[in-house]
Design a protein around this motif. Structure first.
Motif, PDB file in Angstrom:
ATOM      1  N   LEU A  29       0.811  -1.030  -0.021  1.00  0.00           N
ATOM      2  CA  LEU A  29       0.114   0.018   0.055  1.00  0.00           C
ATOM      3  C   LEU A  29       0.946   1.370  -0.185  1.00  0.00           C
ATOM      4  N   GLN A  30       1.963   1.165   0.713  1.00  0.00           N
ATOM      5  CA  GLN A  30       2.761   2.151   0.730  1.00  0.00           C
ATOM      6  C   GLN A  30       3.535   2.586  -0.639  1.00  0.00           C
ATOM      7  N   ASN A  31       4.072   1.528  -1.412  1.00  0.00           N
ATOM      8  CA  ASN A  31       4.636   1.718  -2.718  1.00  0.00           C
ATOM      9  C   ASN A  31       3.527   2.306  -3.757  1.00  0.00           C
ATOM     10  N   ILE A  32       2.062   1.607  -3.688  1.00  0.00           N
ATOM     11  CA  ILE A  32       1.043   2.039  -4.338  1.00  0.00           C
ATOM     12  C   ILE A  32       0.968   3.523  -4.247  1.00  0.00           C
ATOM     13  N   ALA A  33       0.887   4.019  -2.943  1.00  0.00           N
ATOM     14  CA  ALA A  33       0.431   5.379  -2.491  1.00  0.00           C
ATOM     15  C   ALA A  33       1.508   6.325  -3.065  1.00  0.00           C
ATOM     16  N   LYS A  34       2.712   5.919  -3.006  1.00  0.00           N
ATOM     17  CA  LYS A  34       4.031   6.864  -3.556  1.00  0.00           C
ATOM     18  C   LYS A  34       3.929   6.752  -5.006  1.00  0.00           C
ATOM     19  N   TYR A  35       3.551   5.837  -5.777  1.00  0.00           N
ATOM     20  CA  TYR A  35       3.480   5.415  -7.040  1.00  0.00           C
ATOM     21  C   TYR A  35       2.407   6.542  -7.697  1.00  0.00           C
ATOM     22  N   VAL A  36       1.331   6.507  -6.973  1.00  0.00           N
ATOM     23  CA  VAL A  36       0.044   7.257  -7.520  1.00  0.00           C
ATOM     24  C   VAL A  36       0.067   8.580  -7.257  1.00  0.00           C
ATOM     25  N   GLY A  37       0.824   9.265  -6.310  1.00  0.00           N
ATOM     26  CA  GLY A  37       0.822  10.365  -5.815  1.00  0.00           C
ATOM     27  C   GLY A  37      -0.526  11.292  -5.366  1.00  0.00           C
ATOM     28  N   GLY A  38      -0.260  11.986  -4.285  1.00  0.00           N
ATOM     29  CA  GLY A  38      -1.108  12.853  -3.727  1.00  0.00           C
ATOM     30  C   GLY A  38      -2.204  11.911  -3.109  1.00  0.00           C
ATOM     31  N   LYS A  39      -2.005  10.700  -2.795  1.00  0.00           N
ATOM     32  CA  LYS A  39      -3.009   9.989  -1.898  1.00  0.00           C
ATOM     33  C   LYS A  39      -2.256   9.342  -0.844  1.00  0.00           C
ATOM     34  N   SER A  40      -2.857   9.221   0.402  1.00  0.00           N
ATOM     35  CA  SER A  40      -2.341   8.654   1.452  1.00  0.00           C
ATOM     36  C   SER A  40      -2.647   7.184   1.282  1.00  0.00           C
ATOM     37  N   VAL A  41      -1.747   6.408   2.159  1.00  0.00           N
ATOM     38  CA  VAL A  41      -1.848   4.768   2.241  1.00  0.00           C
ATOM     39  C   VAL A  41      -3.245   4.681   2.569  1.00  0.00           C
ATOM     40  N   GLU A  42      -3.945   5.168   3.560  1.00  0.00           N
ATOM     41  CA  GLU A  42      -5.528   5.107   3.835  1.00  0.00           C
ATOM     42  C   GLU A  42      -6.393   5.097   2.772  1.00  0.00           C
ATOM     43  N   GLU A  43      -6.123   6.281   2.010  1.00  0.00           N
ATOM     44  CA  GLU A  43      -6.926   6.421   0.927  1.00  0.00           C
ATOM     45  C   GLU A  43      -6.657   5.389  -0.236  1.00  0.00           C
ATOM     46  N   VAL A  44      -5.387   4.815  -0.449  1.00  0.00           N
ATOM     47  CA  VAL A  44      -5.262   3.694  -1.349  1.00  0.00           C
ATOM     48  C   VAL A  44      -5.824   2.517  -0.834  1.00  0.00           C
ATOM     49  N   ARG A  45      -5.808   2.278   0.341  1.00  0.00           N
ATOM     50  CA  ARG A  45      -6.595   0.974   1.042  1.00  0.00           C
ATOM     51  C   ARG A  45      -7.945   1.079   0.858  1.00  0.00           C
ATOM     52  N   ARG A  46      -8.706   2.201   0.992  1.00  0.00           N
ATOM     53  CA  ARG A  46     -10.028   2.370   0.781  1.00  0.00           C
ATOM     54  C   ARG A  46     -10.503   2.308  -0.695  1.00  0.00           C
ATOM     55  N   HIS A  47      -9.728   2.677  -1.632  1.00  0.00           N
ATOM     56  CA  HIS A  47      -9.752   2.690  -3.222  1.00  0.00           C
ATOM     57  C   HIS A  47      -9.758   1.126  -3.489  1.00  0.00           C
ATOM     58  N   TYR A  48      -8.594   0.473  -2.814  1.00  0.00           N
ATOM     59  CA  TYR A  48      -8.636  -0.957  -3.106  1.00  0.00           C
ATOM     60  C   TYR A  48     -10.002  -1.732  -2.590  1.00  0.00           C
ATOM     61  N   GLU A  49     -10.271  -1.475  -1.554  1.00  0.00           N
ATOM     62  CA  GLU A  49     -11.408  -2.367  -0.843  1.00  0.00           C
ATOM     63  C   GLU A  49     -12.679  -2.078  -1.843  1.00  0.00           C
ATOM     64  N   LEU A  50     -12.836  -0.947  -2.488  1.00  0.00           N
ATOM     65  CA  LEU A  50     -14.068  -0.523  -3.018  1.00  0.00           C
ATOM     66  C   LEU A  50     -13.765  -1.088  -4.596  1.00  0.00           C
TER      67      LEU A  50
END
Length: 95
Positions: A29-50
């Motif tokens: 999740l940290q790697n994905i958030a860093k790659y996406v940019g502008g999103k926190s780890v928590e936002e990435v986790r919620r987006h993945y769950e959706l």
């Protein structure tokens, strides 16, 4: 709270899911958030769950198929039938 994702961020999220398919959940999740940019780890986790929820609903037939309208008539042959009609009838021994 839902956050808005741009088309570019969503595309990068999808790319990151493929790129970072190994490691622990938090590392991923940290790697994905860093790659996406502008999103926190928590936002990435919620987006993945959706995303997982959406896929599950689609696979379970809980999402209706879209009703696409076409503006063109289907292609027909000289007799007004469909192009493969004669071949199909011949294969079925009906002609």
């Amino acid at each position: 709270m839902a956050t808005n994702w741009t088309t570019k961020q969503n595309k990068r999220f999808e790319e990151a899911l493929v790129m970072y398919d190994k490691g622990t959940s938090s590392e991923r999740l940290q790697n994905i958030a860093k790659y996406v940019g502008g999103k926190s780890v928590e936002e990435v986790r919620r987006h993945y769950e959706l995303l997982v929820k959406d896929i599950t609903q689609i696979e379970n037939g809980q999402v209706p198929l879209p009703n696409y309208r076409t503006n063109t008539a289907p292609e027909t042959n000289a007799r007004g039938g469909y192009p493969n009609e004669q071949r199909l009838l011949k294969n079925l021994s009906l002609q």
